[in-house]
Design a protein around this motif. Structure first.
Motif, PDB file in Angstrom:
ATOM      1  N   VAL A  75     -38.021 175.138  73.330  1.00 21.62           N
ATOM      2  CA  VAL A  75     -39.287 175.354  72.839  1.00 21.62           C
ATOM      3  C   VAL A  75     -39.805 173.969  72.179  1.00 21.62           C
ATOM      4  N   LYS A  76     -41.088 173.678  72.901  1.00 26.10           N
ATOM      5  CA  LYS A  76     -41.541 172.237  72.377  1.00 26.10           C
ATOM      6  C   LYS A  76     -42.962 172.534  71.790  1.00 26.10           C
ATOM      7  N   ASN A  77     -43.183 171.668  70.983  1.00 31.91           N
ATOM      8  CA  ASN A  77     -44.563 171.905  70.209  1.00 31.91           C
ATOM      9  C   ASN A  77     -45.827 171.693  70.887  1.00 31.91           C
ATOM     10  N   GLU A  78     -45.552 170.570  71.774  1.00 30.60           N
ATOM     11  CA  GLU A  78     -46.846 170.146  72.626  1.00 30.60           C
ATOM     12  C   GLU A  78     -46.160 169.749  74.047  1.00 30.60           C
ATOM     13  N   ASN A  79     -46.948 169.642  75.010  1.00 30.83           N
ATOM     14  CA  ASN A  79     -46.697 169.136  76.333  1.00 30.83           C
ATOM     15  C   ASN A  79     -45.895 167.869  76.421  1.00 30.83           C
ATOM     16  N   SER A  80     -44.750 167.908  76.938  1.00 27.16           N
ATOM     17  CA  SER A  80     -44.160 166.475  76.869  1.00 27.16           C
ATOM     18  C   SER A  80     -43.577 166.368  78.266  1.00 27.16           C
ATOM     19  N   VAL A  81     -42.954 165.015  78.170  1.00 29.44           N
ATOM     20  CA  VAL A  81     -42.109 164.383  79.370  1.00 29.44           C
ATOM     21  C   VAL A  81     -40.985 163.656  79.109  1.00 29.44           C
ATOM     22  N   CYS A  82     -40.225 163.528  79.866  1.00 30.96           N
ATOM     23  CA  CYS A  82     -38.993 162.667  79.793  1.00 30.96           C
ATOM     24  C   CYS A  82     -39.090 161.920  81.192  1.00 30.96           C
ATOM     25  N   SER A  83     -39.261 160.633  81.038  1.00 32.36           N
ATOM     26  CA  SER A  83     -39.367 159.617  82.101  1.00 32.36           C
ATOM     27  C   SER A  83     -38.040 158.717  82.380  1.00 32.36           C
ATOM     28  N   ILE A  84     -37.522 158.314  83.170  1.00 35.17           N
ATOM     29  CA  ILE A  84     -36.718 157.169  83.527  1.00 35.17           C
ATOM     30  C   ILE A  84     -37.207 156.427  84.649  1.00 35.17           C
ATOM     31  N   TYR A  85     -37.526 155.037  84.296  1.00 32.42           N
ATOM     32  CA  TYR A  85     -38.125 153.927  85.183  1.00 32.42           C
ATOM     33  C   TYR A  85     -37.101 153.092  85.303  1.00 32.42           C
ATOM     34  N   THR A 132     -39.406 159.261  76.164  1.00 36.92           N
ATOM     35  CA  THR A 132     -39.740 160.750  75.980  1.00 36.92           C
ATOM     36  C   THR A 132     -40.983 160.935  75.116  1.00 36.92           C
ATOM     37  N   GLY A 133     -41.912 161.868  75.295  1.00 36.74           N
ATOM     38  CA  GLY A 133     -43.080 161.953  74.336  1.00 36.74           C
ATOM     39  C   GLY A 133     -44.037 162.754  74.914  1.00 36.74           C
ATOM     40  N   THR A 134     -45.355 162.908  74.452  1.00 32.76           N
ATOM     41  CA  THR A 134     -46.276 163.694  75.098  1.00 32.76           C
ATOM     42  C   THR A 134     -46.545 163.068  76.317  1.00 32.76           C
ATOM     43  N   ILE A 135     -47.193 163.847  77.427  1.00 32.77           N
ATOM     44  CA  ILE A 135     -47.501 163.245  78.647  1.00 32.77           C
ATOM     45  C   ILE A 135     -48.623 162.221  78.514  1.00 32.77           C
ATOM     46  N   MET A 136     -49.627 162.517  77.605  1.00 38.92           N
ATOM     47  CA  MET A 136     -50.761 161.597  77.735  1.00 38.92           C
ATOM     48  C   MET A 136     -50.174 160.172  76.809  1.00 38.92           C
ATOM     49  N   ASP A 137     -49.283 160.167  76.008  1.00 39.09           N
ATOM     50  CA  ASP A 137     -48.792 159.211  75.318  1.00 39.09           C
ATOM     51  C   ASP A 137     -47.776 158.391  76.378  1.00 39.09           C
ATOM     52  N   ILE A 138     -47.073 158.930  76.854  1.00 39.88           N
ATOM     53  CA  ILE A 138     -46.249 158.261  77.940  1.00 39.88           C
ATOM     54  C   ILE A 138     -47.072 157.577  78.971  1.00 39.88           C
ATOM     55  N   HIS A 139     -48.058 158.230  79.490  1.00 38.50           N
ATOM     56  CA  HIS A 139     -49.026 158.057  80.719  1.00 38.50           C
ATOM     57  C   HIS A 139     -49.732 156.638  80.169  1.00 38.50           C
ATOM     58  N   THR A 140     -50.336 156.738  78.779  1.00 38.68           N
ATOM     59  CA  THR A 140     -51.061 155.595  78.264  1.00 38.68           C
ATOM     60  C   THR A 140     -50.239 154.499  78.134  1.00 38.68           C
ATOM     61  N   LEU A 141     -49.134 154.718  77.739  1.00 40.93           N
ATOM     62  CA  LEU A 141     -47.761 153.515  77.357  1.00 40.93           C
ATOM     63  C   LEU A 141     -47.510 152.736  78.951  1.00 40.93           C
ATOM     64  N   MET A 142     -47.193 153.558  79.746  1.00 43.61           N
ATOM     65  CA  MET A 142     -46.721 153.016  81.048  1.00 43.61           C
ATOM     66  C   MET A 142     -48.158 152.104  81.759  1.00 43.61           C
ATOM     67  N   ASN A 143     -49.336 153.005  81.485  1.00 42.51           N
ATOM     68  CA  ASN A 143     -50.627 152.263  82.258  1.00 42.51           C
ATOM     69  C   ASN A 143     -50.627 150.675  81.091  1.00 42.51           C
ATOM     70  N   ASP A 144     -50.576 150.744  79.930  1.00 41.56           N
ATOM     71  CA  ASP A 144     -50.544 149.511  79.256  1.00 41.56           C
ATOM     72  C   ASP A 144     -49.742 148.576  79.664  1.00 41.56           C
ATOM     73  N   PHE A 145     -48.422 149.216  79.808  1.00 35.68           N
ATOM     74  CA  PHE A 145     -47.089 148.200  80.296  1.00 35.68           C
ATOM     75  C   PHE A 145     -47.498 147.581  81.552  1.00 35.68           C
TER      76      PHE A 145
END
Length: 150
Positions: A75-85, A132-145
């Motif tokens: 049960v997640k409170n919002e859409n999220s993702v776990c990514s390994i780079y 790990t985090g929300t899809i949008m937060d991870i997407h934005t973070l990785m784009n900035d990275f």
């Protein structure tokens, strides 16, 4: 590139609490210098620290725990993702640069509640970043990275 890392930087990298890191300093598993009341660690200090078997196992357990907790929490409170780079063929300097950039971004607090973990295998020359985090937060973070990397 950062010349020194702080206890907070190590905590972000390893997901160990600052209290645990301070205990490792007290027990002489981690050495560094205290400058103006703040602990500072070089890349060599950190490398030696990670070579202590039970420290390395503790850090790995924390990292694997992130993925396990993510997968077991149905049960997640919002859409999220776990990514390994994984970044291959990375020398020590580039690995340190990747780590520094990611720490700066995560510490900027502009990406919500992103969980970050970093490891570098010098023998295999692989950097692994786990987020790990929300899809949008991870997407934005990785784009900035990526933009900072160019």
């Amino acid at each position: 590139m950062k010349e020194f890392f702080t206890i907070d930087d190590l905590s972000v990298m390893t997901m160990l609490s600052t209290r645990t890191i301070r205990n490792y300093i007290t027990k002489d598993f981690l050495s560094g210098k205290k400058i103006d009341g703040v602990w500072r660690f070089t890349a060599d200090d950190i490398d030696k620290f990670f070579k202590v078997d039970f420290v390395n196992q503790s850090v790995q357990s924390k990292k694997y725990g992130i993925v396990f907790n993510y997968l077991s929490n149905e049960v997640k409170n919002e859409n999220s993702v776990c990514s390994i780079y994984d970044y291959s063929n990375v020398d020590n300097d580039k690995a340190e640069n990747i780590c520094n950039r990611m720490i700066e971004l995560v510490n900027s607090n502009q990406y919500g509640k992103v969980t970050f973990s970093y490891s570098y295998n010098g023998k295999k020359k692989i950097v692994r970043i786990l987020l790990t985090g929300t899809i949008m937060d991870i997407h934005t973070l990785m784009n900035d990275f990526i933009n900072l990397s160019q």
